[in-house]
Write a protein that holds these residues in place. Structure first.
Motif, PDB file in Angstrom:
ATOM      1  N   ASN A  83       0.843  -1.195   0.000  1.00  0.00           N
ATOM      2  CA  ASN A  83       0.000   0.000   0.000  1.00  0.00           C
ATOM      3  C   ASN A  83       0.874   1.239   0.000  1.00  0.00           C
ATOM      4  O   ASN A  83       1.986   1.236   0.570  1.00  0.00           O
ATOM      5  N   ALA A  84       0.388   2.288  -0.614  1.00  0.00           N
ATOM      6  CA  ALA A  84       1.067   3.578  -0.573  1.00  0.00           C
ATOM      7  C   ALA A  84       0.543   4.371   0.620  1.00  0.00           C
ATOM      8  O   ALA A  84      -0.648   4.308   0.954  1.00  0.00           O
ATOM      9  N   PHE A  85       1.443   5.100   1.259  1.00  0.00           N
ATOM     10  CA  PHE A  85       1.073   5.871   2.451  1.00  0.00           C
ATOM     11  C   PHE A  85       1.497   7.325   2.291  1.00  0.00           C
ATOM     12  O   PHE A  85       2.445   7.646   1.546  1.00  0.00           O
ATOM     13  N   THR A  86       0.804   8.205   2.993  1.00  0.00           N
ATOM     14  CA  THR A  86       1.203   9.601   3.062  1.00  0.00           C
ATOM     15  C   THR A  86       2.344   9.745   4.059  1.00  0.00           C
ATOM     16  O   THR A  86       2.708   8.801   4.776  1.00  0.00           O
ATOM     17  N   SER A  87       2.905  10.935   4.146  1.00  0.00           N
ATOM     18  CA  SER A  87       3.989  11.193   5.096  1.00  0.00           C
ATOM     19  C   SER A  87       3.519  11.095   6.544  1.00  0.00           C
ATOM     20  O   SER A  87       4.327  10.947   7.456  1.00  0.00           O
ATOM     21  N   LYS A  88       2.185  11.144   6.734  1.00  0.00           N
ATOM     22  CA  LYS A  88       1.625  11.037   8.076  1.00  0.00           C
ATOM     23  C   LYS A  88       1.224   9.599   8.415  1.00  0.00           C
ATOM     24  O   LYS A  88       0.682   9.352   9.496  1.00  0.00           O
ATOM     25  N   GLY A  89       1.463   8.659   7.504  1.00  0.00           N
ATOM     26  CA  GLY A  89       1.189   7.263   7.790  1.00  0.00           C
ATOM     27  C   GLY A  89      -0.187   6.788   7.392  1.00  0.00           C
ATOM     28  O   GLY A  89      -0.555   5.645   7.694  1.00  0.00           O
ATOM     29  N   ALA A  90      -0.973   7.604   6.690  1.00  0.00           N
ATOM     30  CA  ALA A  90      -2.299   7.196   6.228  1.00  0.00           C
ATOM     31  C   ALA A  90      -2.191   6.576   4.831  1.00  0.00           C
ATOM     32  O   ALA A  90      -1.325   6.958   4.029  1.00  0.00           O
ATOM     33  N   VAL A  91      -3.071   5.620   4.544  1.00  0.00           N
ATOM     34  CA  VAL A  91      -3.110   5.026   3.208  1.00  0.00           C
ATOM     35  C   VAL A  91      -3.463   6.121   2.201  1.00  0.00           C
ATOM     36  O   VAL A  91      -4.387   6.925   2.417  1.00  0.00           O
ATOM     37  N   SER A  92      -2.708   6.165   1.107  1.00  0.00           N
ATOM     38  CA  SER A  92      -2.852   7.243   0.135  1.00  0.00           C
ATOM     39  C   SER A  92      -3.344   6.715  -1.214  1.00  0.00           C
ATOM     40  O   SER A  92      -2.822   5.723  -1.732  1.00  0.00           O
ATOM     41  N   LYS A  93      -4.317   7.393  -1.806  1.00  0.00           N
ATOM     42  CA  LYS A  93      -4.837   7.028  -3.123  1.00  0.00           C
ATOM     43  C   LYS A  93      -4.080   7.835  -4.178  1.00  0.00           C
ATOM     44  O   LYS A  93      -3.880   9.044  -4.033  1.00  0.00           O
TER      45      LYS A  93
END
Length: 241
Positions: free
Chosen positions: A212-222
């Motif tokens: 999965n891809a994540f944001t810099s804050k650790g959330a899953v990113s679309k």
């Protein structure tokens, strides 16, 4: 009666003569033995021979006693030889060189960071860490498929050459790759997932992992793309600005 006395006297005289002869013989033997063995030194001072012994037997006993005694000269030679003895230490065999194996993917820990969403230079930064206790190597670019597509992304034409070289990852070491995202086409895809597999130097791939891809804050990113490509593994972060 006169005749008996003469016979007795004759017998007595013969006995006396025999005794004198035996004594002379004994003295002669003693003198001869002394003269014969006086040159040896030790035999001349030995006890007188018994009546049953001979000079040759006595000499043999003396020679045997000399041979049995330790030789001072021999001891000195043995000591000198012992002092000259040198112990040569054997060299330990050199350890065999062990070749570094290719990373199979099972020992690699991955992290995917979505950078610059919906901006120029948008990409997925892939970080691979060797989580094993032994080194292994990676090469070229990873084999990547985005979302539910079945097309393997091509290598980036803007990437630096030399991607066929091996990069050895020691335990805890990291390498990086980037998935460049382009959303300038009419047909677009959206996903949060990608599959990734390592390549060997012949281009063949190993087993793939789902990430999965994540944001810099650790959330899953679309993320969205109409086309994409991938860079080779590198020890430095691509687009590190």
């Amino acid at each position: 009666m006169r005749t008996s006395r003469i016979r007795i006297a004759a017998v007595a005289g013969a006995t006396t003569a025999l005794a004198l002869g035996f004594t002379a013989y004994a003295n002669s033997a003693t003198d001869s033995g002394t003269q014969t063995h006086r040159g040896t030194g030790t035999v001349a001072q030995a006890a007188p021979y018994s009546g049953t012994g001979s000079a040759e037997q006595a000499a043999g006993q003396v020679i045997a006693s000399k041979d049995a005694a330790p030789s001072t000269t021999g001891q000195q030679v043995a000591v000198a030889s012992a002092k000259k003895t040198v112990t040569v230490a054997k060299k330990k065999p050199a350890p065999r060189a062990t070749s570094v194996r290719q990373c199979s993917g099972d020992e690699i820990s991955y992290d995917v960071l979505h950078r610059f969403p919906k901006q120029l230079g948008e990409h997925l930064l892939v970080t691979a860490v060797n989580a094993d206790s032994k080194p292994c190597w990676v090469t070229a670019s990873p084999s990547v498929m985005l979302g539910d597509t079945v097309n393997v992304l091509p290598h980036s034409k803007k990437d630096a050459p030399g991607g066929t070289a091996r990069i050895t990852l020691k335990p805890g070491a990291k390498v990086y790759s980037a998935v460049n995202l382009f959303a300038d086409g009419k047909k677009k895809h959206t996903s949060t997932e990608l599959s990734l597999a390592l390549r060997d130097q012949g281009g063949d791939t190993g087993p793939a992992v789902e990430l999965n891809a994540f944001t810099s804050k650790g959330a899953v990113s679309k993320f969205t793309w109409s086309s994409a490509d991938v860079t080779n593994w590198n020890t430095a972060k691509p687009y590190d600005f």
